[in-house]
Design a protein around this motif. Sequence first.
Motif, mmCIF file in Angstrom:
data_model
loop_
_atom_site.group_PDB
_atom_site.id
_atom_site.type_symbol
_atom_site.label_atom_id
_atom_site.label_comp_id
_atom_site.label_asym_id
_atom_site.label_seq_id
_atom_site.Cartn_x
_atom_site.Cartn_y
_atom_site.Cartn_z
ATOM 1 N N GLN A 268 1.454 -1.398 0.251
ATOM 2 C CA GLN A 268 0.134 -0.022 -0.656
ATOM 3 C C GLN A 268 1.010 1.194 -0.045
ATOM 4 O O GLN A 268 1.915 1.142 0.677
ATOM 5 C CB GLN A 268 -0.906 0.289 1.515
ATOM 6 N N LEU B 283 0.983 5.604 0.571
ATOM 7 C CA LEU B 283 -0.042 6.649 2.028
ATOM 8 C C LEU B 283 -0.390 7.952 0.556
ATOM 9 O O LEU B 283 0.532 8.457 0.275
ATOM 10 C CB LEU B 283 0.762 7.387 2.717
ATOM 11 N N SER C 108 -2.850 10.312 1.597
ATOM 12 C CA SER C 108 -3.285 11.018 2.480
ATOM 13 C C SER C 108 -2.301 10.509 3.762
ATOM 14 O O SER C 108 -1.747 10.279 4.027
ATOM 15 C CB SER C 108 -4.624 11.292 2.380
ATOM 16 N N GLU C 109 -2.612 12.202 4.645
ATOM 17 C CA GLU C 109 -2.142 12.073 5.922
ATOM 18 C C GLU C 109 -2.654 9.920 6.400
ATOM 19 O O GLU C 109 -1.880 9.758 7.171
ATOM 20 C CB GLU C 109 -2.099 12.752 6.599
ATOM 21 N N THR C 110 -3.606 10.129 6.559
ATOM 22 C CA THR C 110 -4.206 9.255 7.231
ATOM 23 C C THR C 110 -4.776 7.499 6.139
ATOM 24 O O THR C 110 -4.850 6.854 6.661
ATOM 25 C CB THR C 110 -5.209 9.201 8.094
ATOM 26 N N THR C 111 -5.013 7.445 4.826
ATOM 27 C CA THR C 111 -5.322 7.200 3.931
ATOM 28 C C THR C 111 -4.492 6.219 3.428
ATOM 29 O O THR C 111 -3.347 6.828 2.607
ATOM 30 C CB THR C 111 -6.268 7.606 2.703
ATOM 31 N N TRP C 112 -4.467 4.883 2.844
ATOM 32 C CA TRP C 112 -3.621 4.174 3.020
ATOM 33 C C TRP C 112 -4.043 3.144 1.719
ATOM 34 O O TRP C 112 -5.109 2.989 1.693
ATOM 35 C CB TRP C 112 -3.343 2.698 3.369
ATOM 36 N N GLN C 113 -3.545 3.561 0.215
ATOM 37 C CA GLN C 113 -4.634 2.779 -0.960
ATOM 38 C C GLN C 113 -3.748 1.500 -1.299
ATOM 39 O O GLN C 113 -2.324 1.477 -2.103
ATOM 40 C CB GLN C 113 -4.353 4.152 -2.016
#
Length: 418
Positions: free
Chosen positions: A70, A72, A74-79
Amino acid sequence: MLASKTLYTICYGLMISLFLSGPLLYAQNKVQKKEKRHFLKFERWESINYPSFRIAKDFKDNDIASWIDQILVSETTWQDHFRAVYEYSGDRRTITQHFGFYDPQSDVWTNTGSQEISYNINGFPLTVFEDFIEETYSQTFYYSEEGRLDSLHFDEVYDGGETYFQKVELVYVTPDSIRILYHYDENGEPEIDDSNYFLQKDGHFYDVYDYGDYIDRYIYYDITFNDFLKSLFDEFSMIAEYNDEFYSDEGEWVPYSQKSLTLDGDMVIEILEEYYIDGMWFPDYRERYTYEDGNISISTYETFFEDEWTSGNRTVYNYGATTSKEEELSVADYKLSQNYPNPFNPTTQIAYEISTPGKVLLEVYNVLGERVATLVNASQVAGEYVTSFNASGFPSGIYYYKLVSGQHQQVRSMTLIK
């Protein structure tokens, strides 16, 4: 960490650095003189005692079902970005990973290839075959009757049909000193290089490169060469090492980088890589692990930039594999393995096992059912065997190989691509 998820890059580079180099051929007397010079320098090497070799989860005995890389966003979003789904044989001696990329716009995983690793009954790697996008890569390991690694064959076929081949031969000067000979073809001319060797001393494994006026070494602490070889494709093989130290004109080893492990009890929670600059160590990269039920659940990769650690990539592991490539065979059975590599050009290896002594016949047929080659026609004792098939004189296409042992028969197909 030598994670199989990174074999297309890390392990490929590892095996290249471990076994491959440039052309150089020494006469026997020169090799002996050089070996003596190496050992004189080796006596001045120093050991560093800290916990180094740990396997958090054995690749051949685990139940890893998949992992997902995955990024990162955004600051808190894993894709999700890349993944592997595992498939095991019943005896856990053949492991396949099916790779795929994730497209967040279409929410679709696209298959990009696979990798298959097989092991012998003693836990040593036999074959590695990777079909990734438009390229194929393979390694075949050959062992003596005593069980030591004697040679390695390396093949790669690039997009467009260009091929690369190399054979690596291990020459045991002593049981603890191994000279590495590299045989390869460049512009059709066979060449040999022996600028690399292995040493075992004081419980540590040394991988040394000699470029004449420059000598370079990797040190793997608290591990033997055989243990290193067995763990080469383990999912979590954690080894602390000094690497890329070079022997200076002043007769001293100058460090370049090192890896060290941080432990919580018996579990590795961090691997740190540092570089040596002007007499001081500076952090560069680290991998941090979190555990769940004794298994690594997430590994996070961080780099040290502008005096702080930043992360943009991690791997999430899932356990509980249930798939199997084949039913587990009983000791009273026999086995004909898939040839390796497959597809192949022009040679391939066929492994088989027989449980009782007797007459063994292994033959190759074309799609018309005509026998085109007899690979084995002999009486053999019970055990494991590997034989080669050279199809340099055959056209491209599908072929079948049949094993006959006593009342048992088994047929598999293979593909020749030229």
